[in-house]
Design an enzyme around this catalytic site. Structure first.
Site, PDB file in Angstrom:
ATOM      1  N   ILE A  51       0.723  -1.208  -0.004  1.00  0.00           N
ATOM      2  CA  ILE A  51       0.024   0.043  -0.088  1.00  0.00           C
ATOM      3  C   ILE A  51       0.912   1.446   0.010  1.00  0.00           C
ATOM      4  CG2 ILE A  51      -1.801   1.244   1.391  1.00  0.00           C
ATOM      5  CD1 ILE A  51      -2.631  -1.336   2.312  1.00  0.00           C
ATOM      6  N   ILE A  65       4.573   4.778  -3.260  1.00  0.00           N
ATOM      7  CA  ILE A  65       5.699   4.092  -4.108  1.00  0.00           C
ATOM      8  C   ILE A  65       5.280   3.076  -4.855  1.00  0.00           C
ATOM      9  CG2 ILE A  65       7.900   2.930  -3.673  1.00  0.00           C
ATOM     10  CD1 ILE A  65       8.540   4.989  -1.733  1.00  0.00           C
ATOM     11  N   GLU A 103      -0.780  -9.733  -1.710  1.00  0.00           N
ATOM     12  CA  GLU A 103      -1.653  -9.982  -0.618  1.00  0.00           C
ATOM     13  C   GLU A 103      -2.703  -8.714  -0.985  1.00  0.00           C
ATOM     14  OE1 GLU A 103      -0.279  -7.080   2.898  1.00  0.00           O
ATOM     15  OE2 GLU A 103       1.343  -8.554   2.200  1.00  0.00           O
TER      16      GLU A 103
END
Length: 478
Positions: A257, A260, A279
């Site tokens: 998350i 970047i 994930e």
């Protein structure tokens, strides 16, 4: 609205047998210890109760109950509100809550004695309470959270979940958050579902047959959205460095998350035959699918499929997710298993951190003693990429060289009280806007030298002095 005739019908045995065959045939997602109930399997003769208020929904709840709450974009806000009101009105005590990050209003932390929250990954609505001692945080790998429920370390009395309306076969979907929720519903004594016609229907491990539910409560609610923050010039540069140097055509991507990872995705538009086994994913993946950069053609596991365990983002990604056969939402114990991750071609794990010391120790869940987030799947994917079967995996920590206050993020020592999420043995590639440091197999002196070369120029001299004080030798590449 949702009390359709099929809720009272009895399913013919051929349908039951076919559902079970389909379940067992799809067990490529399986990586767990079996619980006492299987959400894919209809339970003959069982029908949930439809509730219209908190008293009807939570009438079985008692003092000291352990309650799981569905998190992320699927956080069931109506059930949270009604649970709080019911417990307070009945003066119930010591209700213990377990969840990864939840979104939206979260009233429980202000009801001491009635509720106590344990975050298995911390979100913004629990940070202050944890810091003040009114709530708890458990450091744990995301891949191992399901074991808390499957091995009965936490005996769940109730799971609160958010689901789509049942289809013609009686199956609901967990929508954008399968993650640890599948393990919770396999092992909870009671399951209360907010039946939500605005939740995207997802496939993979996302299904639960309505006969497994204790109570159904109609509650239309849009997914909780998280709008991506535009990448800064520095973050954009980091994304470019990773995309141009560390991601090959045919690579399998995991992105965490943040700005970047989003910046990396934005630079991959000209790549070919990328795969996704991650994930979580967000809006950035949608564009790459639409442009044809992501095909999942070369993946060894579930070829042709985007594999994830939860999704966060905006309406754009939820619309992409809805009833999309290209996406499998799977149990995080399987998705995040390093053994599974390592089987995909050229796995690239892209994660960020709060700070990294000159030997390669990474702090990602805390700022000093302040808990900020959690372990998540960072170590799971860094390890999976590192031991990839084709030897071409790239475990990456990407971080700006300085904070907004021009403080270095490559530091002589981690802040006092800061937790090590990723050990220096796990770290291979570190990327800042100044380049790439490759740490695998390097001794402490060589690591310090490599990291100082990608630190901000304003801090390199002081870092060299600090490295000498710590290591008793000057950093050197040889």
């Amino acid at each position: 609205m949702y009390q359709l005739a099929f809720l009272r019908c009895r399913y013919a045995s051929p349908i039951v047998r076919e559902a079970r065959r389909a379940f067992h045939a799809s067990r490529k997602c399986q990586y767990y210890i079996d619980g006492p109930q299987e959400p894919f399997s209809p339970m003959p003769g069982r029908f949930p109760k439809w509730a219209s208020n908190g008293d009807e929904t939570f009438g079985f709840l008692k003092d000291g109950a352990n309650v799981f709450i569905h998190g992320g974009a699927a956080t069931p806000s109506l059930l949270i509100k009604e649970l709080y009101e019911y417990v307070m009105s009945k003066n119930l005590k010591d209700i213990k809550l377990f969840h990864i990050h939840t979104e939206g209003p979260y009233p429980f932390n202000d009801a001491e004695g009635h509720f106590r929250s344990t975050s298995l990954f911390t979100g913004g609505n629990c940070r202050k309470a944890i810091q003040e001692g009114r709530a708890d945080y458990t450091p744990i790998f995301l891949s191992e959270i399901p074991l808390l429920f499957r091995r009965k370390h936490v005996q769940l009395d109730l799971a609160l979940i958010n689901v789509t309306p049942p289809d013609k076969h009686g199956f609901c979907s967990l929508g954008p958050s399968v993650d640890v929720t599948r393990a919770a519903i396999q092992n909870a004594t009671h399951i209360v579902a907010q039946v939500n016609d605005q939740l995207p229907l997802t496939r993979g491990d996302a299904s639960i047959h309505f006969s497994n539910l204790t109570v159904m409560r109609a509650g239309s609610q849009p997914c909780h959205e998280m709008s991506p923050r535009p990448a800064s010039e520095v973050e954009d540069k980091i994304g470019q460095i990773i995309a141009e140097n560390l991601v090959e055509d045919g690579a399998t991507l995991q992105t965490g998350i943040g700005a970047i990872p989003d910046a990396v995705l934005s630079k991959l538009t000209n790549h070919k035959n990328l795969g996704v086994h991650t994930e979580m994913f967000s809006d950035g993946v949608v564009q790459l699918v639409q442009l044809g950069a992501i095909t999942n053609a070369y993946k060894k596991l579930r070829p042709g499929k985007v594999v994830s365990s939860f999704v966060v983002g905006t309406r754009k990604v939820f619309d992409f997710l809805d009833n999309n056969p290209m996406v499998d939402m799977c149990d995080v114990a399987w998705v995040n298993s390093p053994v599974v991750i390592a089987q995909n071609p050229k796995p690239v794990a892209i994660n960020s951190c709060i700070e990294i010391d000159i030997t390669g120790q990474v702090s990602s869940d805390s700022i000093g003693t302040t808990i900020y987030s959690g372990f998540g799947g960072q170590v799971d994917f860094l390890r999976g990429a590192a031991v990839s079967l084709d030897g071409q995996g790239k475990p990456i920590i990407a971080v700006p060289s300085v904070t907004k206050r021009n403080e270095t993020k490559i530091v002589p020592h981690l802040k006092l009280g800061g937790g090590v999420v990723t050990t220096r043995a796990h770290v291979h590639y570190v990327v800042t806007e100044y380049g790439i440091a490759y740490l695998f197999g390097k001794n402490l002196r060589q690591r310090a030298h490599a990291l100082i070369q990608i630190a901000h120029p304003d801090h390199r001299e002081s870092l060299e002095k600090a490295a000498f004080d710590r290591l008793k030798v000057m950093p050197s590449p040889l």
